[in-house]
Design an enzyme around this catalytic site. Structure first.
Site, PDB file in Angstrom:
ATOM      1  N   THR A  11       0.828  -1.216   0.000  1.00 33.55           N
ATOM      2  CA  THR A  11       0.000   0.000   0.000  1.00 33.55           C
ATOM      3  C   THR A  11       0.861   1.265   0.000  1.00 33.55           C
ATOM      4  OG1 THR A  11      -1.495  -1.269   1.385  1.00 33.55           O
ATOM      5  CG2 THR A  11      -1.928   1.073   1.231  1.00 33.55           C
ATOM      6  N   LYS A 100       7.545   1.116  11.566  1.00 29.61           N
ATOM      7  CA  LYS A 100       7.726   1.426  13.009  1.00 29.61           C
ATOM      8  C   LYS A 100       8.279   0.254  13.790  1.00 29.61           C
ATOM      9  CE  LYS A 100       3.276   0.522  12.035  1.00 29.61           C
ATOM     10  NZ  LYS A 100       2.316   1.098  11.108  1.00 29.61           N
ATOM     11  N   ILE A 131       1.490  12.943   9.312  1.00 35.18           N
ATOM     12  CA  ILE A 131       1.706  14.081  10.230  1.00 35.18           C
ATOM     13  C   ILE A 131       3.217  14.302  10.436  1.00 35.18           C
ATOM     14  CG2 ILE A 131       1.295  14.981  12.563  1.00 35.18           C
ATOM     15  CD1 ILE A 131      -1.082  13.058  12.780  1.00 35.18           C
ATOM     16  N   GLY A 182      -8.309  -0.428   4.198  1.00 30.46           N
ATOM     17  CA  GLY A 182      -6.845  -0.524   4.129  1.00 30.46           C
ATOM     18  C   GLY A 182      -6.122   0.156   5.271  1.00 30.46           C
ATOM     19  N   GLU A 185      -3.472  -3.033  10.116  1.00 37.04           N
ATOM     20  CA  GLU A 185      -2.251  -3.784   9.823  1.00 37.04           C
ATOM     21  C   GLU A 185      -2.628  -5.133   9.216  1.00 37.04           C
ATOM     22  OE1 GLU A 185       1.023  -2.594  10.445  1.00 37.04           O
ATOM     23  OE2 GLU A 185      -0.180  -0.813  10.649  1.00 37.04           O
ATOM     24  N   ASP A 196       0.681  -1.665  17.893  1.00 41.42           N
ATOM     25  CA  ASP A 196       1.086  -0.655  16.912  1.00 41.42           C
ATOM     26  C   ASP A 196       1.290   0.702  17.604  1.00 41.42           C
ATOM     27  OD1 ASP A 196       1.223   0.261  13.955  1.00 41.42           O
ATOM     28  OD2 ASP A 196      -0.305   1.577  14.813  1.00 41.42           O
ATOM     29  N   LYS A 200       4.831   2.971  18.330  1.00 41.70           N
ATOM     30  CA  LYS A 200       4.938   4.389  17.973  1.00 41.70           C
ATOM     31  C   LYS A 200       5.285   5.241  19.193  1.00 41.70           C
ATOM     32  CE  LYS A 200       1.759   3.901  14.057  1.00 41.70           C
ATOM     33  NZ  LYS A 200       0.344   3.880  13.694  1.00 41.70           N
ATOM     34  N   GLY A 298      -3.107   5.384   5.806  1.00 42.17           N
ATOM     35  CA  GLY A 298      -3.557   5.520   4.424  1.00 42.17           C
ATOM     36  C   GLY A 298      -2.368   5.686   3.497  1.00 42.17           C
TER      37      GLY A 298
HETATM   38  N1  HSE Z   1      -2.478   0.373  11.149  1.00 43.45           N
HETATM   39  C1  HSE Z   1      -1.896   1.644  11.379  1.00 43.45           C
HETATM   40  C2  HSE Z   1      -2.956   2.566  11.926  1.00 43.45           C
HETATM   41  C3  HSE Z   1      -1.342   2.170  10.091  1.00 43.45           C
HETATM   42  O1  HSE Z   1      -4.130   2.209  11.851  1.00 43.45           O
HETATM   43  O2  HSE Z   1      -2.650   3.637  12.433  1.00 43.45           O
HETATM   44  C4  HSE Z   1      -0.476   3.370  10.245  1.00 43.45           C
HETATM   45  O3  HSE Z   1       0.642   3.119  11.033  1.00 43.45           O
END
Ligand code: HSE
Length: 331
Positions: A11, A100, A131, A182, A185, A196, A200, A298
């Protein structure tokens, strides 16, 4: 002409090809030269894609091409993404990533290798999608002692919580739509179980405090078990549930890192962040609060952050500025 190679044509990789094509004139103006994609490394073939002819399955094609100055890693997962990134740096190529997992697991080593070689390892797209939070924390906020960071760092879970609140959907129903769009993950448990967001916040913690804390030391609760009743109950009390990621210090000075569903008063600047959007509230000792808001996931938003890193490297040519180094937390 600056040549780059793409590792991983999913993607974000395809999004990068699209934003480079869309913004050819902007890129030329920003860099003073065009950017050309030299290779696309992927296990698959893309016969119907305009860049299908650039596909290779052999990383050595990238590594051994002396004209490639930037390798863009968008493979996901730790391996071989880390191994390829390290090899690219050792071979004298700058590396840009949206991954990440690799930054959180191996950022200190990759930054050290880049420094050794006078190169850069850039990862703007690894937190907050499009961002510009990484560059802000490394440059614009460099004159501040960071006190704490609180953020909505996962677009999928924020989308799910918003759908539950606004449309009365269950977590599973909203997750299915997030996957169709989309955002989620490959394995959605990384989103809904908070991993996730934990990765981060480890990256933001390292930027704020210079120490990479292992992800398994973050206190994490996701939204897998979040019921519609809990969401609606919070609403009745004038509050909104958000999956908040926090990095700060405890009273004794030790790291305070957590991810958990949190009830926010509607007056909180993070309470009104809806859908797939992310927001990061950074508190600096001198500046006070500053908030960064935008598309947190995205294809094109994330790819635009990747492209910004590539442009930064191309602009600097053979005078890449030194980067902040991170130490690992003591075991
Ligand atoms: N799966 C992650 C989210 C994608 O939804 O934020 C971006 O890191």
């Amino acid at each position: 002409m600056a040549k780059i190679s793409i590792l991983g044509f999913g993607t974000i990789g395809q999004g990068l090809a699209e934003v480079i094509a869309q913004n050819a004139e902007v890129v030329r103006r920003q860099c003073g030269e065009p950017i050309e994609i030299a290779h696309v490394l992927d296990l698959r073939e893309f016969p119907d894609h305009p860049l299908g002819g650039l596909v290779t399955h052999d990383f050595n094609d990238v590594l051994n091409d002396p004209e490639v100055s930037v390798v863009v890693e968008m493979m996901g997962g730790s391996h071989p993404a880390y191994d390829f990134s390290l090899a690219a740096l050792k071979a004298g190529k700058n590396v840009v990533t949206s991954n990440k997992e690799v930054v959180a697991n191996f950022g200190p080593e990759l930054l050290a290798e880049a420094k050794k070689k006078g190169l850069r390892y850039l990862f703007e797209a690894s937190v907050g999608g499009g961002i510009p939070i990484i560059r802000a924390m490394t440059s614009s906020l460099a004159g501040n002692e960071i006190v704490e960071v609180n953020g909505i760092l996962n677009g999928t879970t924020n989308y799910i919580l918003t759908e539950m609140k606004e449309k009365g959907r269950t977590m599973q129903e909203a997750l299915a739509t997030a996957q169709e769009l989309g955002y989620a993950e490959r394995d959605p448990s990384a989103d809904i179980d908070g991993l996730d967001a934990a990765r981060k916040i480890c990256i933001l913690n390292a930027l704020a405090f210079g120490v990479m804390i292992p992800v398994d030391r973050v206190d994490v609760t996701g939204i897998r078990d979040m019921s519609l009743d809990e969401i609606l109950d919070a609403e009745k009390s004038g509050q909104t549930v958000k999956l908040i990621a926090h990095a700060g210090k405890k009273a004794d000075g030790s790291p305070d890192l957590w991810v958990r569903p949190t009830r926010l008063d509607k007056s909180s600047p993070l309470a009104s962040v809806s859908g797939v959007f992310n927001a990061i509230l950074v508190r600096g000792r001198s500046l006070g609060d500053v908030m960064f808001y935008g598309a947190g996931a995205g294809s094109l938003p994330t790819a635009s952050a990747v492209l910004a890193d590539v442009i930064d490297i191309v602009r600097c040519g053979d005078k890449q500025p030194a980067q902040q180094q991170w130490r690992r937390a003591d075991a």
